[in-house]
Design a protein around this motif. Sequence first.
Motif, PDB file in Angstrom:
ATOM      1  N   ALA A   1       0.990  -6.504  -0.482  1.00  0.00           N
ATOM      2  CA  ALA A   1       1.525  -6.022   0.792  1.00  0.00           C
ATOM      3  C   ALA A   1       2.295  -4.726   0.608  1.00  0.00           C
ATOM      4  N   VAL A   2       3.086  -4.638  -0.461  1.00  0.00           N
ATOM      5  CA  VAL A   2       3.819  -3.402  -0.753  1.00  0.00           C
ATOM      6  C   VAL A   2       2.844  -2.268  -1.036  1.00  0.00           C
ATOM      7  N   HIS A   3       1.786  -2.562  -1.778  1.00  0.00           N
ATOM      8  CA  HIS A   3       0.756  -1.563  -2.076  1.00  0.00           C
ATOM      9  C   HIS A   3       0.118  -1.027  -0.789  1.00  0.00           C
ATOM     10  N   LEU A   4      -0.238  -1.926   0.119  1.00  0.00           N
ATOM     11  CA  LEU A   4      -0.873  -1.512   1.370  1.00  0.00           C
ATOM     12  C   LEU A   4       0.100  -0.740   2.258  1.00  0.00           C
ATOM     13  N   ALA A   5       1.351  -1.171   2.318  1.00  0.00           N
ATOM     14  CA  ALA A   5       2.349  -0.478   3.133  1.00  0.00           C
ATOM     15  C   ALA A   5       2.594   0.929   2.616  1.00  0.00           C
ATOM     16  N   THR A   6       2.742   1.044   1.305  1.00  0.00           N
ATOM     17  CA  THR A   6       2.969   2.363   0.697  1.00  0.00           C
ATOM     18  C   THR A   6       1.790   3.290   0.946  1.00  0.00           C
ATOM     19  N   SER A   7       0.594   2.758   0.810  1.00  0.00           N
ATOM     20  CA  SER A   7      -0.614   3.551   1.047  1.00  0.00           C
ATOM     21  C   SER A   7      -0.704   4.000   2.502  1.00  0.00           C
ATOM     22  N   ALA A   8      -0.312   3.116   3.438  1.00  0.00           N
ATOM     23  CA  ALA A   8      -0.375   3.452   4.861  1.00  0.00           C
ATOM     24  C   ALA A   8       0.595   4.579   5.209  1.00  0.00           C
ATOM     25  N   VAL A   9       1.802   4.527   4.651  1.00  0.00           N
ATOM     26  CA  VAL A   9       2.774   5.591   4.916  1.00  0.00           C
ATOM     27  C   VAL A   9       2.304   6.894   4.292  1.00  0.00           C
ATOM     28  N   ARG A  10       1.794   6.824   3.071  1.00  0.00           N
ATOM     29  CA  ARG A  10       1.323   8.035   2.409  1.00  0.00           C
ATOM     30  C   ARG A  10       0.147   8.658   3.164  1.00  0.00           C
ATOM     31  N   ALA A  11      -0.706   7.823   3.748  1.00  0.00           N
ATOM     32  CA  ALA A  11      -1.883   8.323   4.467  1.00  0.00           C
ATOM     33  C   ALA A  11      -1.556   8.766   5.891  1.00  0.00           C
ATOM     34  N   GLY A  12      -0.313   8.595   6.335  1.00  0.00           N
ATOM     35  CA  GLY A  12       0.066   8.997   7.676  1.00  0.00           C
ATOM     36  C   GLY A  12      -0.341   8.011   8.757  1.00  0.00           C
ATOM     37  N   GLU A  13      -0.679   6.782   8.368  1.00  0.00           N
ATOM     38  CA  GLU A  13      -1.050   5.769   9.364  1.00  0.00           C
ATOM     39  C   GLU A  13       0.174   5.267  10.130  1.00  0.00           C
ATOM     40  N   CYS A  14       1.355   5.449   9.558  1.00  0.00           N
ATOM     41  CA  CYS A  14       2.610   5.105  10.213  1.00  0.00           C
ATOM     42  C   CYS A  14       3.726   5.909   9.552  1.00  0.00           C
ATOM     43  N   GLU A  15       4.833   6.082  10.263  1.00  0.00           N
ATOM     44  CA  GLU A  15       5.954   6.837   9.705  1.00  0.00           C
ATOM     45  C   GLU A  15       6.686   6.049   8.633  1.00  0.00           C
ATOM     46  N   TRP A  16       6.772   4.771   8.815  1.00  0.00           N
ATOM     47  CA  TRP A  16       7.461   3.880   7.890  1.00  0.00           C
ATOM     48  C   TRP A  16       6.856   2.486   8.036  1.00  0.00           C
ATOM     49  N   ALA A  17       7.224   1.585   7.143  1.00  0.00           N
ATOM     50  CA  ALA A  17       6.650   0.248   7.215  1.00  0.00           C
ATOM     51  C   ALA A  17       7.584  -0.781   6.617  1.00  0.00           C
ATOM     52  N   ILE A  18       7.516  -1.978   7.181  1.00  0.00           N
ATOM     53  CA  ILE A  18       8.137  -3.148   6.587  1.00  0.00           C
ATOM     54  C   ILE A  18       7.094  -3.777   5.662  1.00  0.00           C
ATOM     55  N   ALA A  19       7.507  -4.115   4.456  1.00  0.00           N
ATOM     56  CA  ALA A  19       6.606  -4.783   3.510  1.00  0.00           C
ATOM     57  C   ALA A  19       7.350  -5.951   2.887  1.00  0.00           C
ATOM     58  N   GLY A  20       6.650  -7.046   2.702  1.00  0.00           N
ATOM     59  CA  GLY A  20       7.312  -8.196   2.102  1.00  0.00           C
ATOM     60  C   GLY A  20       6.441  -9.419   2.118  1.00  0.00           C
ATOM     61  N   ALA A  21       7.075 -10.578   2.040  1.00  0.00           N
ATOM     62  CA  ALA A  21       6.326 -11.837   2.003  1.00  0.00           C
ATOM     63  C   ALA A  21       7.265 -12.987   2.308  1.00  0.00           C
ATOM     64  N   VAL A  22       6.651 -14.111   2.630  1.00  0.00           N
ATOM     65  CA  VAL A  22       7.423 -15.321   2.929  1.00  0.00           C
ATOM     66  C   VAL A  22       6.643 -16.536   2.461  1.00  0.00           C
ATOM     67  N   CYS A  23       7.383 -17.528   1.978  1.00  0.00           N
ATOM     68  CA  CYS A  23       6.790 -18.821   1.616  1.00  0.00           C
ATOM     69  C   CYS A  23       7.744 -19.921   2.025  1.00  0.00           C
ATOM     70  N   VAL A  24       7.312 -20.757   2.947  1.00  0.00           N
ATOM     71  CA  VAL A  24       8.021 -21.980   3.318  1.00  0.00           C
ATOM     72  C   VAL A  24       6.972 -23.087   3.302  1.00  0.00           C
ATOM     73  N   MET A  25       7.188 -24.111   2.539  1.00  0.00           N
ATOM     74  CA  MET A  25       6.180 -25.163   2.372  1.00  0.00           C
ATOM     75  C   MET A  25       6.237 -26.156   3.529  1.00  0.00           C
ATOM     76  N   GLY A  26       5.254 -26.050   4.413  1.00  0.00           N
ATOM     77  CA  GLY A  26       5.164 -26.986   5.525  1.00  0.00           C
ATOM     78  C   GLY A  26       4.680 -28.351   5.093  1.00  0.00           C
ATOM     79  N   SER A  27       4.081 -28.420   3.930  1.00  0.00           N
ATOM     80  CA  SER A  27       3.634 -29.693   3.359  1.00  0.00           C
ATOM     81  C   SER A  27       3.759 -29.590   1.845  1.00  0.00           C
ATOM     82  N   PRO A  28       3.679 -30.707   1.133  1.00  0.00           N
ATOM     83  CA  PRO A  28       3.780 -30.673  -0.336  1.00  0.00           C
ATOM     84  C   PRO A  28       2.440 -30.463  -1.026  1.00  0.00           C
TER      85      PRO A  28
END
Length: 439
Positions: free
Chosen positions: A186-213
């Motif tokens: 996700a960080v790779h894609l966000a950085t590439s998007a900003v560098r390519a001018g697809e957006c001025e800035w971007a939020i990049a990250g991830a989340v994990c919450v286990m809804g089941s075991p």
Amino acid sequence: MTSTAQDPDPIVISGMAVEAPGGIDSPSAFWSALADARELITPFPRDRGWPLEDLLTLSRIDGWAKVCDAGGFLNGAAEFDPAFFGIGQREAIAMDPQQRVGMRVAWKALENSGLNPGDLDGADGGCFIGVSPMEYGPRGGEVNAYSGHRIVGFGQLGVAGRISHGIGLIGPSMCVDSACASSLTAVHLATSAVRAGECEWAIAGAVCVMGSPIAFYEFAKHNALSTDGHCRSYSDDATGTLWGEGAGAILVERESRARALGHRVYGRILATHTNHNGKGKPILVPRAEAQERLIRRTIEIAGIDPGAIGMIEGHGTATRAGDPAELTALQNTYGSGDCAPLVGSVKSNAGHTQAAAGILGLIKVLLAGQHGHIPPSLFAENPTTRVDWDRSNLRLATKLEPWEPTNGVRYGAVSSFGAGGSNAHAIIAMPVREESDDF
């Protein structure tokens, strides 16, 4: 991807937020836990309706391994203020908690950068979030009280969309699932998007919450879970991984924009890169040769001497196949120079946070750079004997150690490797002049 050395206006990280097990809900709290070498593992939550009696007795079945009553769980996974984000109560209940936590962390990352998320409606910002399906809630293919909300309630479908919609961002918005490599992808894609001018800035990250075991069941069948309730990354005492939860987000933008708006620069993204293991061995088996190719290519893109890297945040799953393969690749790349980089893994503190593993590791590196110290990796006093440590300068971080800069800059690297064969790596530069403790 071009390197910062070749780019007069590099991509920088100018905001961050994190939630981790043990009640961690801020970068400062996260750093305190890391610096103090605290383990953030707790028993299974008792409020999720999990079949704990069945789960904790799986070893009675032939071919199944023991599941310990232990993991890295978010204290605030169920906490959410739907009205704050303009969401109705029934819709909020139907939402995968990964969406709720993801929205909260993204909002905090924007505030950390100095932006007011409430004033960003129509902003040209992107959103790239790593997330994997976690089996939350009732089946979608049946009639129930939450029908109609399920189509955007599934975690993988809607985390990035929820964030962009809730804030009003009009740039690219997408969820990324490359298993445990999702964060850095996700960080790779966000950085590439900003560098390519697809957006001025971007939020990049991830989340994990286990809804089941489900993750515990799967790895119990593979006999790849920790047998003692600890994630002993790179240790000779490691018996398997231990699952955890977490979330993190960063803001990426051009350095000129960050400086003009008075945003703090935590670090420059020198390079990110991804690859795949290819065919051959079973899909779950890590490949040292693929990881080495990835690291060498990332170093080449960054345009730096690998000997400048002082801290390596590894993947460190504590599995018998994973750790030796990774350490071999690190020895062949960063461990062959004159310097002695220190390697560790936040998994030893919080467990394996799956899709969120890479972003927690990246934020750990940023915090270490800010404080000028490399935190210890837990259980590192007895390094694995499955690699020959004497053949390289690579060493495990066993205590809180000063991190000396190279020409005024601290250089760190982060690795993540996914169960489906995807690999990701990032190299970050943190100028000493940005150093401060009040964040």
